[in-house]
Design an enzyme around this catalytic site. Structure first.
Site, mmCIF file in Angstrom:
data_model
loop_
_atom_site.group_PDB
_atom_site.id
_atom_site.type_symbol
_atom_site.label_atom_id
_atom_site.label_comp_id
_atom_site.label_asym_id
_atom_site.label_seq_id
_atom_site.Cartn_x
_atom_site.Cartn_y
_atom_site.Cartn_z
ATOM 1 C CD GLU A 129 -1.788 -2.513 1.333
ATOM 2 O OE1 GLU A 129 -2.640 -3.157 1.009
ATOM 3 O OE2 GLU A 129 -0.884 -2.660 1.749
ATOM 4 C CG HIS A 162 -9.406 -6.835 7.784
ATOM 5 N ND1 HIS A 162 -8.467 -7.458 8.601
ATOM 6 C CD2 HIS A 162 -8.774 -7.039 6.398
ATOM 7 C CE1 HIS A 162 -7.547 -7.974 7.998
ATOM 8 N NE2 HIS A 162 -7.743 -7.646 6.804
#
Length: 336
Positions: free
Chosen positions: A67, A136
């Site tokens: 990322e 998450h």
């Protein structure tokens, strides 16, 4: 003659917005992890389905699992003039690229005297409700709304998802576009009109109290309003749609009408954006308020994996009902 609105799920509305924007502007590209290969060939929630086949892999790019590199590359591409969309599987992972977002994209126009724009959209999802656990399931919108230079979008309906995503892609500012993972399959009419940033939507009109909410909490606030309508309490529900720019004028107008305010969000209650709205409302509408505003948010804890514990830390419809009744106080009979 206007075409009738299509009934689309939120993920399909987002997919339609991408297809329409890619067709209109050949300088738009999207990059992310497994956005052409996962499941249906459209990322983990299908939003980029059939994009690579239609527009080619030079515009729809799978990337390595990094990322930090992905976001930094997207920022650089945007600074160089490409309208760039970066898809991050979960908003939690966007923190790995925080330097690119906060120290580069958000500050580039200011630091270089407006010599270039940064037309970047970071598309990702947040929120709880489907058992994705602590790493998450976070709601990070307040973090990004706090950063000067970033626009923050929180669509709650299929129509808003379509119209706001197209506006985000056309924007010359870096935009954090936060979808809700628990709402992708919610369906609604889509007019395919662009929706400007900083324009709140009245999701339900009422006269007794204003509730401001987004995404999952918007759905639950509307449920609470219907439940309270059976008791003669008329709740107005406002969806800000964007947290920056934030349409406080619409909220002020509603509060001046109802004279009561509750804010509900899924993010942790402490230091959340609900406090910002209440602070502004108290400052600007003090004389119009009949009672202290109230706010709800998640408990100050990571989101549990257990379904029952996950439900316990996020405000329920019943909790919103109770908060509305508490805000109205002696104006209504308390539940037995």
């Amino acid at each position: 003659m206007n075409k009738p609105a299509q009934q689309l799920t939120i993920w399909r509305a987002l997919n339609a917005a991408l297809h329409d924007e890619f067709t209109e502007d050949p300088d738009v590209m999207i990059m992310g992890e497994d956005i052409t290969t996962w499941g249906t060939g459209g990322g983990i929630y299908g939003v980029t389905r059939k994009m690579a086949e239609t527009f080619g892999k030079h515009r729809v790019r799978d990337t390595p699992i990094s990322e930090e590199a992905l976001i930094s590359a997207g920022v650089g591409a945007a600074m160089a003039g490409t309208r760039t969309i970066v898809e991050i599987m979960y908003s939690d992972f966007s923190l790995l690229g925080a330097d690119g977002l906060i120290n580069q994209a958000a500050k580039s126009r200011y630091m270089f005297g407006g010599q270039f724009a940064t037309p970047l959209v970071l598309r990702t999802n947040g929120g709880s409700g489907i058992g994705k656990a602590a790493q998450h399931s976070q709601s990070l919108e307040t973090l990004y709304a706090h950063i000067p230079g970033l626009e923050v979008v929180v669509p709650s309906t299929a129509n808003d998802a379509y119209g706001l995503l197209r506006t985000a892609i056309k924007s010359n500012n870096p935009t954090i576009f936060l979808e809700h993972k628990g709402l992708y399959y919610d369906k609604g009419p889509v007019t395919k009109e662009l929706i400007p940033f900083g324009q709140a939507r009245t999701a339900r009109e009422g006269k007794d109290i204003t509730v401001v909410a987004t995404q999952l909490m918007l759905s639950r606030s509307l449920e609470a309003a219907e439940e309270l309508a059976e008791r003669g309490i008329d709740v107005e529900v406002i969806d800000p749609r964007t947290l920056y720019p934030l349409d406080m004028d619409s909220i002020y107008a509603s509060v001046q009408k109802t004279r009561h305010l509750v804010v509900a969000h899924e993010a942790v209650r402490d230091f959340g954006w609900g406090g910002e709205i209440i602070g502004n409302a108290v400052q600007e509408c003090w004389n119009e308020l009949d009672a202290a505003p109230r706010r709800l948010g998640a408990a100050r804890t990571p989101i549990p994996y257990s379904e029952e514990l996950e439900k316990a830390v996020i405000p329920s419809t019943g909790a919103i009902v109770a908060e509305i009744l508490a805000a109205l106080g002696s104006k209504v009979a308390q539940p037995a």
